[in-house]
Design a protein around this motif. Structure first.
Motif, PDB file in Angstrom:
ATOM      1  N   LYS A   1       0.382   3.030 -11.343  1.00  0.00           N
ATOM      2  CA  LYS A   1      -0.516   3.832 -10.879  1.00  0.00           C
ATOM      3  C   LYS A   1       0.185   4.627  -9.393  1.00  0.00           C
ATOM      4  CE  LYS A   1      -3.871  -0.244  -9.745  1.00  0.00           C
ATOM      5  NZ  LYS A   1      -4.303  -0.612  -8.640  1.00  0.00           N
TER       6      LYS A   1
ATOM      7  N   ARG B   1       0.511  -1.336   0.090  1.00  0.00           N
ATOM      8  CA  ARG B   1       0.073  -0.038   0.401  1.00  0.00           C
ATOM      9  C   ARG B   1       0.984   1.268  -0.161  1.00  0.00           C
ATOM     10  NH1 ARG B   1      -0.004  -2.550   5.062  1.00  0.00           N
ATOM     11  NH2 ARG B   1       0.602  -0.726   6.511  1.00  0.00           N
ATOM     12  N   GLU B   2      -0.007   2.532  -0.369  1.00  0.00           N
ATOM     13  CA  GLU B   2       0.849   3.623  -0.397  1.00  0.00           C
ATOM     14  C   GLU B   2       0.861   3.805   1.130  1.00  0.00           C
ATOM     15  OE1 GLU B   2      -0.401   6.730  -3.672  1.00  0.00           O
ATOM     16  OE2 GLU B   2       0.807   7.945  -2.141  1.00  0.00           O
TER      17      GLU B   2
ATOM     18  N   GLY C   1      -2.241   5.985   1.603  1.00  0.00           N
ATOM     19  CA  GLY C   1      -3.428   6.321   0.546  1.00  0.00           C
ATOM     20  C   GLY C   1      -3.762   4.692   0.294  1.00  0.00           C
ATOM     21  N   GLU C   2      -3.636   4.411  -1.029  1.00  0.00           N
ATOM     22  CA  GLU C   2      -4.200   3.882  -2.057  1.00  0.00           C
ATOM     23  C   GLU C   2      -3.076   1.909  -1.767  1.00  0.00           C
ATOM     24  OE1 GLU C   2      -5.286   1.472  -6.311  1.00  0.00           O
ATOM     25  OE2 GLU C   2      -3.989   3.407  -6.086  1.00  0.00           O
ATOM     26  N   LYS C   3      -4.327   1.186  -1.092  1.00  0.00           N
ATOM     27  CA  LYS C   3      -3.703  -0.409  -1.074  1.00  0.00           C
ATOM     28  C   LYS C   3      -3.933  -0.789  -2.620  1.00  0.00           C
ATOM     29  CE  LYS C   3      -5.554  -1.353   3.850  1.00  0.00           C
ATOM     30  NZ  LYS C   3      -6.511  -2.117   4.591  1.00  0.00           N
TER      31      LYS C   3
END
Length: 562
Positions: free
Chosen positions: A560, A525-526, A529-531
């Motif tokens: 991404k 993940r970030e 942020g996003e996974k």
């Protein structure tokens, strides 16, 4: 004895006899029932055992070899070994020779050099540019010229008397491979030559000599392009006449412009089996198909013999964006500071990893018309000064070296050869005309003759400052967190693979298990942020994680975060 007495005795005996017979028959029926029950119970136990062994084979046991169960490969990542065919005598001899060469440490030279091998029809139009490139490094290189049509006229001292015996070379035919082998044979005569670079008459350098020397000499791979092309211009060129030595699934494709370490050059010299196979069965207009050995022989041969020794990309840039049989050729109006910079920043479908670090993919470029010489000489010195030097990886501690898993080579799926229009769309993230990369201002023009004001040192350094400024602007700092379970080494192997690829990207920091990881977890993940991947509460044998195509996962994450 009286008859009546006999009858009495006989009458008394018969009831006793019948009673005994009845008792015996009952005992027999009971024993038969017991036997039937034991047989049924035994059959049930055996059936349960067989069913259990089929669906739940034990790891390391021989059950997978006894039963054809899909779970044998799904649960433990291994499948029963398939019987391999018996090698021919020629194949056995080839295996022995290649293995002996590869396991023998190369001779250490006190003065290691790079052999620059030029394959040209005649005079080399860029000798003056190459002279600027070579100047001051006379003890670190050697030059070999194969001129196939006419004797070249040399204008640089580095090329004089460097011509080798040459034969005619026809585009697309096996004579191209024969010329490559001839150049390698001559270059191998010098024991100081440790790396070999194949170049054409239209090739130019993109970096300084020191950068190129360090890039090639301080790595243990050959930069030979190698990928699978399932289309008509790839696997469609395969001929069954190459059987049994070369099977269809082993057939590979790649650009002919290679750089090769000395061990691989010797291996190529020693090969006659596969060399002959391609000479006979990979030719233009053969069996209704066009097969070009210069694009298939080396990628296929080294993929079969030493896949771990290949980088799987060529360090020579070629622009196939026009979708023609020949790559784009650059004219004077095309050549600029921006063009050279964009070429060096061109990205492939996956990062170019040099000793575990992301580095520029290309050291050379083609095709340039002879008319571009003046412009290239004008730009070369200023341009190469503006590039950052090649930095070596920090020396690892012994513990780190032991902990680092072996990285398997990832075979590229790029298309960088003739007849591959789709290649350019995947090959480049930024086009050579600007693309997504922010352009750099051209080299400032010299002041007019009437001006008295001279440039200060600060002004002269402006191109370098602009380069650094643009690079800093493009860096988007992001932190990627990898949370991996500590139960199994499979988690560590995949996490290390992701970490190595992502850390090579500018502005990306990767943290592995910053806090205590959850059991059975594999998550990328970030931070905040996003996974990208989230597999939780997995049980042994961690099938969801093992089914992941890690290269696809890495590519998706890179897209991404950009």
């Amino acid at each position: 004895m009286l008859p009546s007495t006999q009858l009495k005795k006989g009458g008394a005996w018969r009831p006793q006899l019948m009673k005994d017979i009845t008792v015996m028959s009952k005992s027999r029926s009971r024993s038969q029932l017991k036997r039937q029950k034991w047989i049924i119970v035994l059959a049930c136990v055996v059936s349960v055992f067989l069913i259990t062994a089929y669906f739940y084979p034990s790891q390391g046991s021989s059950t997978c070899y006894l039963f054809s169960s899909p779970n044998c490969s799904g649960m433990f990542g291994t499948s029963p070994p398939t019987p391999t065919r018996e090698l021919t005598d020629d194949e056995t001899a080839s295996e022995v020779v290649v293995k002996e060469i590869l396991k023998t440490p190369p001779l250490q030279s006190k003065n290691p050099k790079i052999a620059f091998m030029f394959l040209t029809p005649g005079t080399l139009p860029f000798e003056e540019l190459w002279e600027n490139f070579f100047q001051g490094h006379e003890d670190k290189f050697s030059v070999y010229v194969h001129a196939s049509k006419q004797k070249p006229i040399h204008v640089s001292r580095y090329f004089v008397d460097r011509d080798i015996h040459s034969e005619q070379v026809v585009w697309g035919k096996f004579s191209m491979v024969e010329a490559e082998k001839r150049l390698l044979a001559n270059a191998l005569l010098d024991p100081d030559n440790q790396h070999f670079v194949l170049l054409s008459d239209s090739c130019i350098p993109l970096h300084s000599f020191d950068y190129v020397y360090n890039y090639l000499m301080y790595t243990n791979v050959s930069f030979i392009d190698c990928f699978v092309d399932p289309g008509p211009h790839g696997t469609g060129r395969y001929s069954e006449h190459m059987m049994p030595e070369v099977e269809k699934h082993e057939f590979r494709k790649g650009s002919q412009w290679f750089t090769m370490k000395r061990q691989h050059a010797i291996v190529m010299m020693a090969d006659s089996l596969y060399y002959t196979k391609f000479k006979l069965h990979c030719r233009p207009n053969m069996d209704g198909r066009n097969c070009y050995s210069d694009e298939h022989y080396l990628p296929t041969f080294f993929r079969m013999k030493d896949p771990a020794g290949l980088a799987n990309w060529s360090v020579t840039f070629v622009d196939w964006s026009e979708g023609k049989w020949h790559p784009r050729a650059f004219r004077t109006q095309d050549v600029s500071y921006d063009l050279l910079r964009n070429i060096t920043r061109t990205l492939l479908s996956s990062p170019c990893m040099w000793n575990g670090m992301k580095r520029p993919c290309f050291l050379f470029a083609r095709k340039f018309y002879p008319e571009t010489l003046g412009q290239l000489i004008h730009l070369f010195s200023n341009y190469t000064k503006g590039l950052r030097p090649l930095t070596m990886a920090p020396k690892k501690r012994k513990a780190d070296e032991e902990a680092e898993p072996a990285k398997s080579p990832v075979e590229s799926t790029r298309m960088v050869t003739r007849g591959s229009e789709a290649a350019a769309r995947r090959q480049t993230r930024s086009s050579t005309q600007g693309g997504d990369v922010k352009s750099v201002k051209p080299v400032p023009k010299k002041p007019a003759a009437g001006r008295k004001k001279s440039k200060t040192k600060k002004e002269e350094a402006k191109p370098d400052e602009e380069v650094d400024k643009v690079e800093d602007e493009e860096v988007n700092t992001k932190t990627i967190v990898i949370e991996r379970c500590m139960q199994c080494n499979s988690f560590k192997t995949r996490a290390d693979q992701v970490r190595a690829s992502l850390e090579s990207l500018p502005g990306i920091t990767v943290k592995t298990n910053p806090v205590k990881p959850r059991r059975g977890c594999f998550e990328i993940r970030e931070e905040g942020g996003e996974k990208f991947i989230s597999l939780l509460d997995m049980k042994r044998p961690f099938k969801p994680m093992k089914e992941l195509n890690m290269q696809e996962v890495i590519d998706n994450i890179i897209q991404k975060i950009r």
